[in-house]
Design a protein around this motif. Structure first.
Motif, PDB file in Angstrom:
ATOM      1  N   ILE A 162       0.838  -1.205   0.000  1.00 11.67           N
ATOM      2  CA  ILE A 162       0.000   0.000   0.000  1.00 11.67           C
ATOM      3  C   ILE A 162       0.872   1.253   0.000  1.00 11.67           C
ATOM      4  O   ILE A 162       0.626   2.206  -0.751  1.00 11.67           O
ATOM      5  N   GLY A 163       1.917   1.253   0.829  1.00 14.80           N
ATOM      6  CA  GLY A 163       2.787   2.422   0.912  1.00 14.80           C
ATOM      7  C   GLY A 163       3.525   2.704  -0.384  1.00 14.80           C
ATOM      8  O   GLY A 163       3.702   3.867  -0.773  1.00 14.80           O
ATOM      9  N   THR A 164       3.954   1.649  -1.074  1.00 14.02           N
ATOM     10  CA  THR A 164       4.654   1.840  -2.344  1.00 14.02           C
ATOM     11  C   THR A 164       3.733   2.466  -3.382  1.00 14.02           C
ATOM     12  O   THR A 164       4.128   3.395  -4.100  1.00 14.02           O
ATOM     13  N   GLY A 179       3.840  15.394  -7.910  1.00 16.47           N
ATOM     14  CA  GLY A 179       4.850  16.416  -7.669  1.00 16.47           C
ATOM     15  C   GLY A 179       5.186  16.622  -6.209  1.00 16.47           C
ATOM     16  O   GLY A 179       5.930  17.547  -5.867  1.00 16.47           O
ATOM     17  N   ARG A 180       4.694  15.766  -5.333  1.00 12.86           N
ATOM     18  CA  ARG A 180       4.934  15.896  -3.893  1.00 12.86           C
ATOM     19  C   ARG A 180       6.068  14.942  -3.501  1.00 12.86           C
ATOM     20  O   ARG A 180       5.883  13.935  -2.833  1.00 12.86           O
ATOM     21  N   ALA A 203       9.215  10.096   1.951  1.00 14.07           N
ATOM     22  CA  ALA A 203       8.937   9.636   3.315  1.00 14.07           C
ATOM     23  C   ALA A 203       8.062   8.380   3.301  1.00 14.07           C
ATOM     24  O   ALA A 203       8.300   7.419   4.053  1.00 14.07           O
ATOM     25  N   GLU A 204       7.036   8.361   2.452  1.00 15.51           N
ATOM     26  CA  GLU A 204       6.126   7.213   2.385  1.00 15.51           C
ATOM     27  C   GLU A 204       6.858   5.960   1.902  1.00 15.51           C
ATOM     28  O   GLU A 204       6.648   4.856   2.417  1.00 15.51           O
ATOM     29  N   LEU A 260      12.289   4.446  -4.526  1.00 17.10           N
ATOM     30  CA  LEU A 260      13.063   5.250  -3.584  1.00 17.10           C
ATOM     31  C   LEU A 260      14.244   5.934  -4.275  1.00 17.10           C
ATOM     32  O   LEU A 260      14.558   7.095  -3.985  1.00 17.10           O
ATOM     33  N   ALA A 261      14.908   5.225  -5.186  1.00 13.85           N
ATOM     34  CA  ALA A 261      16.020   5.827  -5.918  1.00 13.85           C
ATOM     35  C   ALA A 261      15.539   7.036  -6.712  1.00 13.85           C
ATOM     36  O   ALA A 261      16.204   8.083  -6.750  1.00 13.85           O
TER      37      ALA A 261
END
Length: 651
Positions: free
Chosen positions: A192-194, A204-205, A211-212, A238-239
């Motif tokens: 869910i987080g991914t 654009g956030r 962080a998520e 993340l990269a």
């Protein structure tokens, strides 16, 4: 002898007795009821034994009861799901939709089947990049879901809407997170987080996304040497997020833990068909847009799926990038060299091309051959079908006993000219093409195209090919056909990367320009005028060069479409230090303009692997490239949208 005979008799008696016992046991068991056979087929389908399930369902369908009512509808829905899983999405979707209306009217008893069917339809539509249909079916599945069962369709909808910019994708991800709650398994929290992180990235956030995604990584157990595909996906996200927030050191660390940039000799660059989407089409990407696309490679060489992960722009741009990737193809041999882990999922940075549809010197002949074949009732080849998939169809067609001679000739020509098979494997198709062309009494252009292809296959170097082309030009039939003669002369005269034009290049080119049988606006004649301008300018005859350019009626930028692009003369390699320190290898396909003096300008990375690793270095290298000079009196640009691939390999 007696002993062996006795042993044989005893063995025969034992076998006979055993067979009788089995027969008696089978006779004592009642035959399976229709319900039992249906349940067995359904169980096989649920367990993924689709070949067995389809056979069993079709056996039930063969009975009068199995074709009617709810039983027939349930068979259609469950068998259709198996057809999709077996790689027959069109047949599978049609079969599911045939049975769905009946099951929907049957009420709650088949509610689970209907929900599962809509999820399968949504997943199938998503795989073929029909996001509108996928959203419709996923929303129907969501309406049939309760409590935790809502999470699956919610996450699918978040993925399908992540480029829309209307907040719907984030709402779906938030609801999925709320339903999962604090007691959810780590894998579910990470999943869910991914997805939520990807939604935030495309909105654009980037700081929130970063962080998520770090929370998702924590749920997966952090940066370990374990590399499941879901963990690799989170690390890749993340990269990207780290790089976009300016944390380049962390970005390289996350990228290293995906395994990207660790494929020796960059086998992905060996693709036979490897085109970027065009810039400027309605709803499509523009020069400033870029995307990160994840794709899987089938072992036979076609792209199994392509999913947009990040794009600067809306859904239509994301799908245009992904659709281009779906059209890529490799030879089966090249695909097999890519490790299975990388075939399963690889990401690439992608931009659109401004080159337009490039026309090779052989394009007019190819078009003439295709038009003649169509008149002979050979079905046109679908341009959206990846070449690697067509390869199997063409190999079957060339040996088919039911295909017409024109269809077999089309298959033979396709195989003989395909970059998916090597020159040795092309000998059979080129021989078959020659025989079939004679049988069909094909026109000169067909025989010429076959003869030119044989010359290409049998001659690696420029010298050998030019000798073969001159021999063809000496034949009266070929010399007497204006299109064939012009093609042979221009192919002989043109400059190549490691070969200068022949001494009689000007004479060959002038013969094409002077051939009144060619219309002034024909691409071959315009190509000849451009080549003549370059030769004249190189010899110091500026007046003749200017006259030739004026006669084309083209802008300088159009040489990328019709003219022969300037030949590359050299470039320097600049390996980024951070890539060396982390052990990354990769490649970049650059697109740039070439000035009349032979320098690269307006360069940008068209494709790059790993994403965002070598693009800047490749841009710098482009500035040091040089090409053969061209004569363009009205502009500094000699050729726009030239492309070149640069490989970065560890020293």
């Amino acid at each position: 002898m007696v002993v062996w005979r006795g042993a044989g008799t005893m063995l025969a008696t034992m076998v006979t007795s055993g067979a009788l016992a089995l027969a008696m046991q089978a006779a004592s068991q009642p035959p399976q009821t229709l319900q039992q056979r249906f349940d067995a087929a359904s169980k096989a389908a649920a367990e993924g034994r689709c070949a067995e399930a389809i056979t069993a369902f079709e056996a039930v369908e063969a009975t009068p009861t199995g074709r009617r009512g709810i039983v027939g509808a349930a068979i259609n829905v469950r068998k259709g799901g198996c057809l999709i899983l077996r790689g027959e999405p069109e047949a599978g979707e049609a079969t599911i939709r045939k049975g769905l209306p009946v099951l929907e009217r049957a009420g709650d008893e088949f509610k689970g089947d209907v929900r599962a069917a809509y999820l399968q339809l949504a997943a199938s539509a998503r795989r073929r990049l029909d996001y509108a249909s996928a959203i419709t079916d996923a929303e129907r599945a969501l309406a049939l879901s309760e409590a935790l069962a809502r999470i699956q369709p919610l996450l699918m909808l978040a993925a399908l809407k992540r480029f829309d910019g209307d907040g719907a994708a984030e709402r779906h991800a938030f609801e999925a997170s709320s339903l999962a709650g604090p007691d959810a398994t780590p894998d579910l929290r990470a999943r869910i987080g991914t997805e939520h992180g990807r939604v935030l990235l495309n909105a654009g956030r980037t700081e929130e996304a970063y962080a998520e995604l770090r929370k998702s990584l924590t749920a997966q157990g952090g940066l370990t040497l374990r590399t499941t595909l879901s963990e690799v996906a989170t690390r890749g996200d993340l990269a990207l997020a780290a790089d976009m927030t300016g944390d380049r050191e962390a970005a390289r660390k996350y990228l290293a833990y995906t395994g990207a940039g660790r494929i020796s000799e960059a086998p992905f660059t060996s693709a036979a068909v490897f085109e970027a989407p065009p810039c400027g089409l309605p709803g499509g990407p523009t020069r400033d847009d870029h995307a990160i696309i994840e794709f899987g490679l089938h072992e036979k060489g076609w792209v199994a799926y392509a999913e947009p992960i990040y794009v600067t722009g809306g859904r239509s741009k994301a799908l245009a990038f992904a659709q281009a990737v779906l059209g890529w193809s490799w030879s089966a041999e090249s695909a097999s060299k890519v490790p299975a882990f990388y075939r399963a999922a690889t990401r690439i940075e992608l931009r659109c091309t401004e080159a337009g549809d490039r026309l090779s010197l052989l394009a007019p002949l190819n078009r003439a051959v295709a038009e003649w074949l169509e008149l002979q009732c050979a079905a046109p080849i679908d341009p959206l079908t990846p070449d690697a998939r067509l390869l199997l169809e063409m190999q079957r067609a060339i040996d088919s006993t039911t295909a017409t001679p024109s269809m077999r000739l089309q298959a033979a020509l396709w195989l003989a000219t395909s970059p998916l098979i090597d020159a040795k494997a092309s000998r059979g198709p080129i021989n078959a093409a020659e025989t079939l062309a004679r049988t069909l009494e094909a026109p000169v252009v067909v025989h010429a195209r076959i003869a030119i292809q044989r010359a290409i296959l049998e001659n690696d170097g420029a010298r050998g090919f030019r000798e073969a082309a001159r021999a063809l030009l000496a034949q009266p039939d070929y010399a007497g056909d204006p299109m064939t003669a012009a093609t042979l002369r221009l192919e002989t005269a043109r400059s190549r990367a490691r070969s200068k034009p022949p001494e009689d290049a000007a004479r060959l080119i002038d013969a094409v320009v002077a051939d009144d049988r060619l219309e002034p606006t024909r691409p071959l004649r315009i190509n000849a005028l451009l080549q003549r301008a370059d030769l004249a300018a190189g010899a110091g005859d500026v007046a003749k060069a200017q006259q030739s350019i004026a006669a084309t009626g083209l802008t300088a930028q159009q040489c990328a479409v019709i003219g022969v692009a300037p030949a590359a003369r050299g470039h320097a390699i600049s390996y980024p230090e951070e890539a060396i320190n982390m052990g990354f290898e990769g490649w970049v396909r650059l697109e740039f303009d070439v000035t009349a003096k032979g320098r690269a300008t307006n360069q940008r990375a068209l494709m790059a692997y790993p994403p965002r690793m070598f693009s800047a270095s490749a841009d710098e290298m482009a500035r040091a490239m040089w090409f053969s000079a061209s004569h363009r009196p009205d502009t500094e640009v000699a050729c726009s949208a030239t492309q070149q691939t640069i490989s970065f390999r560890m020293p």
